[in-house]
Write a protein that holds these residues in place. Structure first.
Motif, mmCIF file in Angstrom:
data_model
loop_
_atom_site.group_PDB
_atom_site.id
_atom_site.type_symbol
_atom_site.label_atom_id
_atom_site.label_comp_id
_atom_site.label_asym_id
_atom_site.label_seq_id
_atom_site.Cartn_x
_atom_site.Cartn_y
_atom_site.Cartn_z
ATOM 1 N N ARG A 1 32.927 43.612 49.603
ATOM 2 C CA ARG A 1 31.832 42.805 50.126
ATOM 3 C C ARG A 1 32.251 41.335 50.259
ATOM 4 O O ARG A 1 32.113 40.724 51.328
ATOM 5 N N SER A 2 32.765 40.749 49.184
ATOM 6 C CA SER A 2 33.172 39.339 49.229
ATOM 7 C C SER A 2 34.372 39.144 50.147
ATOM 8 O O SER A 2 34.510 38.097 50.797
ATOM 9 N N TRP A 3 35.238 40.153 50.228
ATOM 10 C CA TRP A 3 36.417 40.063 51.103
ATOM 11 C C TRP A 3 35.956 39.951 52.562
ATOM 12 O O TRP A 3 36.443 39.100 53.311
ATOM 13 N N CYS A 4 35.031 40.799 52.972
ATOM 14 C CA CYS A 4 34.547 40.790 54.357
ATOM 15 C C CYS A 4 33.814 39.477 54.668
ATOM 16 O O CYS A 4 33.947 38.929 55.770
ATOM 17 N N GLU A 5 33.040 38.989 53.703
ATOM 18 C CA GLU A 5 32.325 37.736 53.914
ATOM 19 C C GLU A 5 33.291 36.574 54.089
ATOM 20 O O GLU A 5 33.090 35.700 54.943
ATOM 21 N N ALA A 6 34.361 36.569 53.299
ATOM 22 C CA ALA A 6 35.329 35.475 53.374
ATOM 23 C C ALA A 6 36.162 35.550 54.654
ATOM 24 O O ALA A 6 36.451 34.524 55.288
ATOM 25 N N ALA A 7 36.561 36.768 55.040
ATOM 26 C CA ALA A 7 37.431 36.941 56.206
ATOM 27 C C ALA A 7 36.650 36.983 57.512
ATOM 28 O O ALA A 7 37.219 36.772 58.591
ATOM 29 N N GLY A 8 35.360 37.287 57.448
ATOM 30 C CA GLY A 8 34.562 37.409 58.658
ATOM 31 C C GLY A 8 34.878 38.657 59.458
ATOM 32 O O GLY A 8 34.578 38.738 60.653
ATOM 33 N N ARG A 9 35.450 39.653 58.805
ATOM 34 C CA ARG A 9 35.823 40.904 59.473
ATOM 35 C C ARG A 9 36.058 41.964 58.408
ATOM 36 O O ARG A 9 36.074 41.676 57.207
ATOM 37 N N THR A 10 36.268 43.192 58.865
ATOM 38 C CA THR A 10 36.635 44.271 57.946
ATOM 39 C C THR A 10 38.156 44.344 57.830
ATOM 40 O O THR A 10 38.877 43.852 58.701
ATOM 41 N N PRO A 11 38.670 44.958 56.763
ATOM 42 C CA PRO A 11 40.121 44.971 56.540
ATOM 43 C C PRO A 11 40.883 45.830 57.556
ATOM 44 O O PRO A 11 40.367 46.805 58.092
ATOM 45 N N ARG A 12 42.130 45.424 57.788
ATOM 46 C CA ARG A 12 43.063 46.254 58.546
ATOM 47 C C ARG A 12 43.659 47.303 57.604
ATOM 48 O O ARG A 12 43.587 47.172 56.377
ATOM 49 N N PRO A 13 44.295 48.338 58.155
ATOM 50 C CA PRO A 13 44.899 49.366 57.300
ATOM 51 C C PRO A 13 45.891 48.793 56.286
ATOM 52 O O PRO A 13 45.923 49.227 55.127
ATOM 53 N N ASP A 14 46.687 47.803 56.701
ATOM 54 C CA ASP A 14 47.702 47.266 55.802
ATOM 55 C C ASP A 14 47.114 46.385 54.700
ATOM 56 O O ASP A 14 47.835 46.010 53.764
ATOM 57 N N GLU A 15 45.825 46.082 54.777
ATOM 58 C CA GLU A 15 45.188 45.243 53.760
ATOM 59 C C GLU A 15 44.444 46.061 52.706
ATOM 60 O O GLU A 15 43.979 45.522 51.701
ATOM 61 N N GLN A 16 44.349 47.346 52.931
ATOM 62 C CA GLN A 16 43.592 48.201 52.027
ATOM 63 C C GLN A 16 44.208 48.263 50.633
ATOM 64 O O GLN A 16 43.499 48.246 49.622
ATOM 65 N N ASN A 17 45.522 48.364 50.558
ATOM 66 C CA ASN A 17 46.184 48.479 49.258
ATOM 67 C C ASN A 17 45.939 47.247 48.396
ATOM 68 O O ASN A 17 45.704 47.351 47.184
ATOM 69 N N GLY A 18 45.981 46.072 49.004
ATOM 70 C CA GLY A 18 45.730 44.846 48.257
ATOM 71 C C GLY A 18 44.315 44.797 47.700
ATOM 72 O O GLY A 18 44.101 44.340 46.571
ATOM 73 N N ILE A 19 43.355 45.261 48.486
ATOM 74 C CA ILE A 19 41.966 45.292 48.030
ATOM 75 C C ILE A 19 41.812 46.268 46.869
ATOM 76 O O ILE A 19 41.164 45.966 45.860
ATOM 77 N N ALA A 20 42.423 47.436 46.992
ATOM 78 C CA ALA A 20 42.349 48.430 45.911
ATOM 79 C C ALA A 20 42.973 47.898 44.626
ATOM 80 O O ALA A 20 42.417 48.047 43.528
ATOM 81 N N SER A 21 44.144 47.265 44.749
ATOM 82 C CA SER A 21 44.834 46.737 43.566
ATOM 83 C C SER A 21 44.032 45.632 42.896
ATOM 84 O O SER A 21 43.955 45.558 41.661
ATOM 85 N N GLU A 22 43.414 44.761 43.687
ATOM 86 C CA GLU A 22 42.630 43.667 43.120
ATOM 87 C C GLU A 22 41.356 44.193 42.464
ATOM 88 O O GLU A 22 40.929 43.672 41.421
ATOM 89 N N GLN A 23 40.753 45.229 43.039
ATOM 90 C CA GLN A 23 39.575 45.833 42.410
ATOM 91 C C GLN A 23 39.934 46.346 41.019
ATOM 92 O O GLN A 23 39.206 46.116 40.044
ATOM 93 N N THR A 24 41.069 47.023 40.915
ATOM 94 C CA THR A 24 41.529 47.536 39.629
ATOM 95 C C THR A 24 41.832 46.401 38.664
ATOM 96 O O THR A 24 41.481 46.465 37.480
ATOM 97 N N ALA A 25 42.470 45.348 39.151
ATOM 98 C CA ALA A 25 42.816 44.213 38.289
ATOM 99 C C ALA A 25 41.563 43.557 37.723
ATOM 100 O O ALA A 25 41.531 43.148 36.552
ATOM 101 N N ARG A 26 40.520 43.451 38.523
ATOM 102 C CA ARG A 26 39.278 42.828 38.049
ATOM 103 C C ARG A 26 38.588 43.699 37.004
ATOM 104 O O ARG A 26 37.991 43.188 36.046
ATOM 105 N N ILE A 27 38.658 44.995 37.181
ATOM 106 C CA ILE A 27 38.095 45.890 36.166
ATOM 107 C C ILE A 27 38.873 45.768 34.867
ATOM 108 O O ILE A 27 38.294 45.692 33.770
ATOM 109 N N ASP A 28 40.193 45.734 34.968
ATOM 110 C CA ASP A 28 41.025 45.582 33.769
ATOM 111 C C ASP A 28 40.724 44.272 33.044
ATOM 112 O O ASP A 28 40.662 44.224 31.804
ATOM 113 N N ALA A 29 40.533 43.213 33.795
ATOM 114 C CA ALA A 29 40.234 41.913 33.190
ATOM 115 C C ALA A 29 38.903 41.968 32.444
ATOM 116 O O ALA A 29 38.779 41.452 31.327
ATOM 117 N N ALA A 30 37.888 42.588 33.045
ATOM 118 C CA ALA A 30 36.593 42.708 32.388
ATOM 119 C C ALA A 30 36.679 43.602 31.156
ATOM 120 O O ALA A 30 36.042 43.335 30.128
#
Length: 226
Positions: A43-72
């Protein structure tokens, strides 16, 4: 003691974010434990970029989601995950026919103590560029179930409007919390008492949200031949 991870998965516009917020609040009040929710990064990624992710950006989003869960999880007792990397993997499958993120997402998801799958019983509501339309909900729901089954992971469907949805989720979560030390056992016991007072469960096929109902399939498979 490691944090208890509660994952919420579901197709778009099925109430995941609101459920995560409400559950975190209720669990904090009832248990006195350190509880946090990790919002969906997309959600925040799309708001910041003003678009939906490209295929090559999906892995980065998945990894960051996991990192944020680990941090919490490192500083809390209970973490409610408003999706995990598994949702990113599922959308990569659906939108880009890309299965490359699935195995890693399934491996992380096995760390979750519980998976709540939001039912398709809420009306679809537009939400900027992030949502594709009501037509994608059933196929995405089916892909989520397939991904969980493929990893040998169980899930509990939560349905109902507003407070009923939260109560359905709490009914699933409460047994897991009984073994977790809490500074507010008196308040927490109210969850257990409420759950004990629930009426006996009955199968109601007319309310079933499963696209291809397992119960109906079994009925057909084991019914006597005419």
């Amino acid at each position: 003691m490691s944090a208890l991870l509660i994952a919420i998965l579901g197709a778009e516009s099925t109430g995941k974010s609101l459920l995560a917020q409400d559950l975190t609040l209720r669990l904090t009040e009832a248990t006195g434990l350190r509880c946090a929710s990790v919002p969906e990064l997309l959600r925040s990624w799309c708001e910041a970029a003003g678009r939906t992710p490209r295929p090559d950006e999906q892995n980065g989003i998945a990894s960051e989601q996991t990192a944020r869960i680990d941090a919490a999880a490192s500083v809390n007792d209970i973490v409610v995950c408003d999706t995990t990397a598994l949702m990113t993997a599922v959308y990569s499958q659906y939108l880009f026919q890309d299965d490359s993120l699935l195995a890693q997402a399934q491996a992380f998801h096995k760390r979750c103590a519980l998976t709540l799958l939001t039912a398709l019983d809420l009306p679809w509501v537009a939400d900027g560029i992030q949502r594709d339309g009501p037509q994608v909900r059933a196929p995405v729901d089916a892909l989520i179930r397939r991904a969980l089954l493929g990893a040998g992971l169980a899930w509990s469907v939560v349905a109902g409007l507003e407070q009923a949805r939260v109560d359905a989720a709490l009914n699933v979560i409460t047994p897991l919390l009984k073994a977790k030390p809490s500074p507010k056992r008196g308040l927490f016991s109210r969850l257990s008492e409420r759950q004990d007072a629930q009426p006996a469960w009955r199968w109601a096929c007319e309310n079933c949200d499963v696209p291809e109902c397992e119960h109906l399939v079994l009925q057909r498979a084991y019914s006597p031949l005419a």
